[in-house]
Design a protein around this motif. Sequence first.
Motif, short mmCIF file in Angstrom:
data_model
loop_
_atom_site.label_atom_id
_atom_site.label_comp_id
_atom_site.label_asym_id
_atom_site.label_seq_id
_atom_site.Cartn_x
_atom_site.Cartn_y
_atom_site.Cartn_z
N UNK A 182 0.78 -1.09 -0.07
CA UNK A 182 -0.07 0.11 -0.19
C UNK A 182 1.15 1.35 0.00
N UNK A 183 1.89 1.11 0.72
CA UNK A 183 3.17 2.20 0.88
C UNK A 183 3.17 2.62 -0.43
N UNK A 184 3.55 1.67 -1.05
CA UNK A 184 5.07 1.64 -2.26
C UNK A 184 3.66 2.49 -3.80
N UNK A 185 2.34 1.60 -3.47
CA UNK A 185 1.39 2.14 -4.12
C UNK A 185 1.09 4.06 -4.06
N UNK A 186 1.10 4.39 -2.80
CA UNK A 186 0.81 5.64 -2.98
C UNK A 186 2.08 6.58 -2.56
N UNK A 187 3.34 6.44 -2.66
CA UNK A 187 4.20 6.93 -3.13
C UNK A 187 4.65 7.01 -4.46
N UNK A 188 3.94 5.59 -5.21
CA UNK A 188 4.05 5.95 -7.30
C UNK A 188 2.73 7.32 -6.92
N UNK A 189 2.17 7.13 -6.70
CA UNK A 189 0.99 8.16 -7.07
C UNK A 189 0.95 9.55 -6.63
N UNK A 190 1.74 9.53 -5.48
CA UNK A 190 2.17 10.93 -4.97
C UNK A 190 3.84 11.91 -5.76
N UNK A 191 4.03 10.79 -6.26
CA UNK A 191 5.24 11.39 -7.13
C UNK A 191 4.98 11.37 -8.21
N UNK A 192 4.28 10.58 -8.80
CA UNK A 192 3.64 10.72 -10.43
C UNK A 192 2.88 12.14 -10.43
N UNK A 193 1.57 12.63 -8.86
CA UNK A 193 1.18 13.35 -9.36
C UNK A 193 1.72 15.18 -8.96
N UNK A 194 2.89 14.80 -8.32
CA UNK A 194 3.78 16.11 -8.36
C UNK A 194 4.39 16.22 -9.49
N UNK A 195 4.51 14.99 -10.44
CA UNK A 195 5.69 14.89 -11.41
C UNK A 195 4.49 15.91 -13.01
N UNK A 196 3.61 15.44 -12.90
CA UNK A 196 3.02 15.78 -13.31
C UNK A 196 2.35 17.61 -13.40
N UNK A 197 2.27 17.87 -12.37
CA UNK A 197 1.13 19.49 -11.83
C UNK A 197 2.40 20.12 -11.30
N UNK A 198 3.77 19.63 -11.89
CA UNK A 198 4.38 20.69 -12.17
C UNK A 198 4.84 21.37 -13.48
#
Length: 140
Positions: free
Chosen positions: A124-140
């Motif tokens: 679950x931690x791996x999924x959450x971290x991957x989502x957060x990373x992707x979200x921040x990479x694509x929203x900047x």
Amino acid sequence: MAGLTLRIITPDRVVLDEVVDSVRVPASDGSMGIFPKHAGAVTTLDAGELRYAAAGGELSIFVSGGFAEVRGDTVRVLTSAGEAPTEIDEERAKAAEKRARERLAMTREDVKRDAVDTARARASLQRAMARIQMHSRHSS
Ligand code: ATP
């Protein structure tokens, strides 16, 4: 130019069904690039970013693990969840990260008492971290 058909399927929906130029999947044993005329293959996936190149440039989809199959010029991804970067709910992912970290920080006695499944918390931690990373990479 010959293309690849990329299909990303979850139990709920077809996330993507498109002809693309190339695909890069987060294979469990490292990132794997797939181009037309690739040899047939099956691989397991980690939770992470799947990238593909198409007429619109390079695009990404979060996949939560599962399998990728290359057969002829079709790449099929079966995954329990998949989201485009704009579909990722950052707050939800942060809450999932916090819950997972709290579970993983528990003592042995707590884990036993609360019947915490450590492997599940780690996934679950791996999924959450991957989502957060992707979200921040694509929203900047
Ligand atoms: P949570 O604990 O928040 O449910 P999870 O990692 O356990 O997170 P999954 O089992 O991967 O969730 O996904 C369940 C469903 O919820 C899927 O349809 C997935 O697309 C969606 N989903 C989960 N987390 C998010 C998120 N942060 N943003 C958008 N959709 C999400």
